[in-house]
Design an enzyme around this catalytic site. Structure first.
Site, PDB file in Angstrom:
ATOM      1  N   GLY A  60      58.722   6.020  61.064  1.00  0.00           N
ATOM      2  CA  GLY A  60      58.155   7.315  60.721  1.00  0.00           C
ATOM      3  C   GLY A  60      58.692   8.379  61.653  1.00  0.00           C
ATOM      4  N   GLN A  65      58.877  16.129  66.139  1.00  0.00           N
ATOM      5  CA  GLN A  65      59.642  15.220  66.986  1.00  0.00           C
ATOM      6  C   GLN A  65      61.118  15.601  67.072  1.00  0.00           C
ATOM      7  OE1 GLN A  65      57.794  11.637  64.897  1.00  0.00           O
ATOM      8  NE2 GLN A  65      58.277  10.844  66.941  1.00  0.00           N
ATOM      9  N   CYS A 109      56.142   4.850  69.320  1.00  0.00           N
ATOM     10  CA  CYS A 109      56.562   6.168  68.848  1.00  0.00           C
ATOM     11  C   CYS A 109      57.963   6.473  69.370  1.00  0.00           C
ATOM     12  CB  CYS A 109      55.566   7.208  69.356  1.00  0.00           C
ATOM     13  SG  CYS A 109      55.930   8.889  68.855  1.00  0.00           S
ATOM     14  N   LEU A 110      58.794   7.053  68.526  1.00  0.00           N
ATOM     15  CA  LEU A 110      60.157   7.404  68.938  1.00  0.00           C
ATOM     16  C   LEU A 110      60.164   8.442  70.061  1.00  0.00           C
ATOM     17  CD1 LEU A 110      61.916   7.568  65.445  1.00  0.00           C
ATOM     18  CD2 LEU A 110      62.197   5.808  67.203  1.00  0.00           C
ATOM     19  N   HIS A 153      49.498   8.303  61.821  1.00  0.00           N
ATOM     20  CA  HIS A 153      50.268   8.528  63.052  1.00  0.00           C
ATOM     21  C   HIS A 153      51.145   9.778  62.905  1.00  0.00           C
ATOM     22  CE1 HIS A 153      52.758   6.946  66.567  1.00  0.00           C
ATOM     23  NE2 HIS A 153      53.556   7.855  66.029  1.00  0.00           N
ATOM     24  N   GLU A 154      51.851   9.870  61.777  1.00  0.00           N
ATOM     25  CA  GLU A 154      52.767  11.010  61.576  1.00  0.00           C
ATOM     26  C   GLU A 154      52.001  12.312  61.342  1.00  0.00           C
ATOM     27  OE1 GLU A 154      55.761  10.599  62.502  1.00  0.00           O
ATOM     28  OE2 GLU A 154      55.594   8.427  62.533  1.00  0.00           O
ATOM     29  N   HIS A 157      51.011  13.846  64.534  1.00  0.00           N
ATOM     30  CA  HIS A 157      52.085  14.633  65.161  1.00  0.00           C
ATOM     31  C   HIS A 157      52.032  16.087  64.696  1.00  0.00           C
ATOM     32  CE1 HIS A 157      54.487  11.975  67.605  1.00  0.00           C
ATOM     33  NE2 HIS A 157      54.623  11.096  66.628  1.00  0.00           N
TER      34      HIS A 157
END
Length: 182
Positions: A60, A65, A109-110, A153-154, A157
């Site tokens: 994701g 991000q 997470c990235l 989660h996304e 963000h």
């Protein structure tokens, strides 16, 4: 292939709330979403990862991000032989289940390089309204389990929330009775 630069959790931009995307979707926003989708697909390709050791596998990615405070996100992964792809603009969770869940292994997470011990409490099932940039229409998605976790989660963000903000600081690995463990 132009690589996207993923910003890290020490960047204050990730703590800001993203703005609604003006519709109809601009060519620039659509192109950005397609680049984000391509990034996720490549990040799951073993050959690509071998040639690009700094790239981390992701399922994701939200626009903040990559430094864009716009309510856009992309999800791509395979689960039980099914390919799950969402390319969403202005997503909103419109309902959620009373049943809760956790990802047993903890979330990642990235944008977060350091491990954060603990589980994140999520809704097991959610309903999301959004504009789907691939289907080019408004959609309502009913998601459960891992798909619901990734969507939450996304969407977090887009609201300036990181997954580890939701970990119980006093008892990080506590899973309440009745929670579904995924």
């Amino acid at each position: 292939m132009e690589t996207l630069k993923i910003i890290k959790d020490n960047n204050p931009l990730l703590r800001k709330k993203s703005v609604e995307v003006t519709m109809p979707l601009s060519k620039e926003d659509r192109d950005t979403l397609l680049k984000m989708l391509n990034y996720l697909k490549l990040s799951q390709d073993p050959e690509y990862l071998e040639k690009h050791p700094k790239v981390r596998e992701g399922i994701g990615l939200a626009a903040p991000q990559i430094g864009l405070l716009k309510r856009m996100l992309v999800i791509y992964f395979k689960h039980d032989e099914e390919e799950i792809t969402h390319v969403l603009v202005n997503p909103t969770i419109i309902s959620n289940s009373a049943r809760k869940c956790v990802l047993k292994s903890g979330e990642g997470c990235l944008s977060v390089d350091e491990p954060h011990e603990g589980v994140v409490y999520r809704d097991y099932k959610i309903k999301v309204k959004a504009y789907d940039a691939l289907k080019e229409k408004d959609v309502t998605i009913v998601a459960a389990g891992i798909e619901a976790i990734v969507l939450q989660h996304e969407i977090d963000h887009l609201n300036g929330i990181l997954y580890y903000d939701r970990i119980n600081k006093m008892n990080p690995n506590f899973i309440p009775e009745g929670f579904v463990e995924i």
